[in-house]
Scaffold this motif. Structure first.
Motif, PDB file in Angstrom:
ATOM      1  N   UNK A   1      47.685  47.247  42.216  1.00 22.76           N
ATOM      2  CA  UNK A   1      47.117  46.373  43.255  1.00 22.76           C
ATOM      3  C   UNK A   1      45.999  45.539  42.647  1.00 22.76           C
ATOM      4  N   UNK A   2      46.042  44.216  42.804  1.00 24.72           N
ATOM      5  CA  UNK A   2      44.998  43.366  42.202  1.00 24.72           C
ATOM      6  C   UNK A   2      43.609  43.732  42.719  1.00 24.72           C
ATOM      7  N   UNK A   3      42.659  43.655  41.831  1.00 20.89           N
ATOM      8  CA  UNK A   3      41.290  44.012  42.199  1.00 20.89           C
ATOM      9  C   UNK A   3      40.742  43.092  43.281  1.00 20.89           C
ATOM     10  N   UNK A   4      41.194  41.843  43.301  1.00 21.21           N
ATOM     11  CA  UNK A   4      40.717  40.898  44.302  1.00 21.21           C
ATOM     12  C   UNK A   4      41.112  41.350  45.703  1.00 21.21           C
ATOM     13  N   UNK A   5      42.240  42.047  45.831  1.00 23.68           N
ATOM     14  CA  UNK A   5      42.638  42.567  47.135  1.00 23.68           C
ATOM     15  C   UNK A   5      41.629  43.595  47.633  1.00 23.68           C
ATOM     16  N   UNK A   6      41.237  44.503  46.747  1.00 29.34           N
ATOM     17  CA  UNK A   6      40.226  45.499  47.125  1.00 29.34           C
ATOM     18  C   UNK A   6      38.917  44.815  47.507  1.00 29.34           C
ATOM     19  N   UNK A   7      38.537  43.776  46.761  1.00 26.07           N
ATOM     20  CA  UNK A   7      37.283  43.069  47.044  1.00 26.07           C
ATOM     21  C   UNK A   7      37.343  42.384  48.410  1.00 26.07           C
ATOM     22  N   UNK A   8      38.473  41.779  48.732  1.00 23.66           N
ATOM     23  CA  UNK A   8      38.607  41.114  50.032  1.00 23.66           C
ATOM     24  C   UNK A   8      38.538  42.127  51.178  1.00 23.66           C
ATOM     25  N   UNK A   9      39.175  43.262  51.002  1.00 25.65           N
ATOM     26  CA  UNK A   9      39.118  44.298  52.050  1.00 25.65           C
ATOM     27  C   UNK A   9      37.680  44.763  52.256  1.00 25.65           C
ATOM     28  N   UNK A  10      36.964  44.955  51.143  1.00 25.09           N
ATOM     29  CA  UNK A  10      35.589  45.438  51.260  1.00 25.09           C
ATOM     30  C   UNK A  10      34.695  44.405  51.933  1.00 25.09           C
ATOM     31  N   UNK A  11      34.883  43.118  51.642  1.00 27.35           N
ATOM     32  CA  UNK A  11      34.089  42.077  52.294  1.00 27.35           C
ATOM     33  C   UNK A  11      34.324  42.066  53.799  1.00 27.35           C
ATOM     34  N   UNK A  12      35.591  42.206  54.174  1.00 26.80           N
ATOM     35  CA  UNK A  12      35.910  42.217  55.601  1.00 26.80           C
ATOM     36  C   UNK A  12      35.276  43.419  56.291  1.00 26.80           C
TER      37      UNK A  12
END
Length: 269
Positions: A164-175
């Motif tokens: 899973x791309x790290x950017x996906x995890x970052x977007x989830x955390x921002x939300x």
């Protein structure tokens, strides 16, 4: 003696007159002091006293009435707040008892039943309503969207992998962080995200593991492509074989026509 008696009598009579005069003056003074002129009329002192004493009593009654009214208002407000008191999660015995209530109003109709069920399980994991500290007065549709997206992110976290791309995890955390600022209890999801990111991108061997998964995926895709090409090649072979048989059937006919043509060409004039 007679002269002395007359003088004494005159003195006594004068004293009596003086005494009477003094009493009349005192009575007039009392009458004057006991009354005051108001708009050309005399108002008795007794009436003034009654008026003065009645004003404090009236003020006291007004104050008492105001206090009673304030107490009644506070009691009514307490009753209203009691009616709007949110159900504690410990009182929820199952999904049938679970209701998403905001400012005393249920918003269950704003969410699909499947989303409510998943949200109920998230609340059970924390033994609390995740929305109980949301900012008061928020739009109910906005709150429904926050809850729905929280469920979606939780589902995505559950199916995430090392690739899973790290950017996906970052977007989830921002939300989730934005939801947390609104008062949503999603810290446990952010903690899980940080653990996953740490394992997938920060631990020893994480990069080699991702490289292996990447190459394995590419190898699998290449193998699938080879199999697809082999299948197409077999199909072409079968088509070619069928076309060859058809050519053989035409060959004899072509040769016969060619012989006939040659004979006609070589015939004498």
């Amino acid at each position: 003696m007679l002269l002395v008696s007359n003088i004494a009598s005159s003195m006594n009579h004068g004293g009596f007159v003086q005494s009477s005069y003094n009493k009349d003056n005192d009575a007039d003074a009392v009458a004057y002091n006991s009354s005051k002129r108001k708009n050309g009329k005399f108002v008795t002192l007794d009436f003034q006293k009654k008026k003065k004493t009645s004003v404090p009593r009236l003020t006291l009654k007004v104050r008492q009435s105001a206090v009673r009214s304030e107490n009644d208002s506070e009691e009514a407000l307490s009753e209203v707040l009691e009616d709007f008191k949110m159900l504690e999660f410990k009182d929820v015995k199952g999904f049938e008892d679970f209701s998403i209530t905001i400012d005393g109003m249920p918003i269950d109709a704003e969410l699909p039943n499947g989303v409510r069920n998943k949200y109920y399980r998230l609340c059970c994991s924390q033994n609390a309503f995740l929305h109980e500290n949301l900012i008061r007065g928020m739009n109910h549709k906005l709150i429904a969207g926050v809850i729905s997206e929280t469920v979606n992110i939780a589902d995505a976290i559950k199916v995430s992998v090392l690739a899973t791309p790290r950017v996906e995890f970052a977007n989830w955390d921002k939300t989730l962080l934005a939801f947390e600022h609104l008062g949503m209890n999603v810290e446990f999801l952010r903690v899980r995200l940080r653990r996953i990111v740490s394992i997938a991108y920060e631990t020893d061997g994480a990069s080699e593991t991702r490289r292996y998964l990447k190459y394995r995926t590419e190898h699998s895709e290449a193998d699938d492509e080879i199999k697809n090409m082999e299948t197409k090649l077999e199909e072409l072979k079968e088509a070619c074989n069928g076309f060859g048989a058809y050519l053989e059937s035409l060959k004899s006919k072509a040769e016969n026509y060619q012989v006939m043509l040659q004979k006609e060409v070589a015939a004498p004039w």
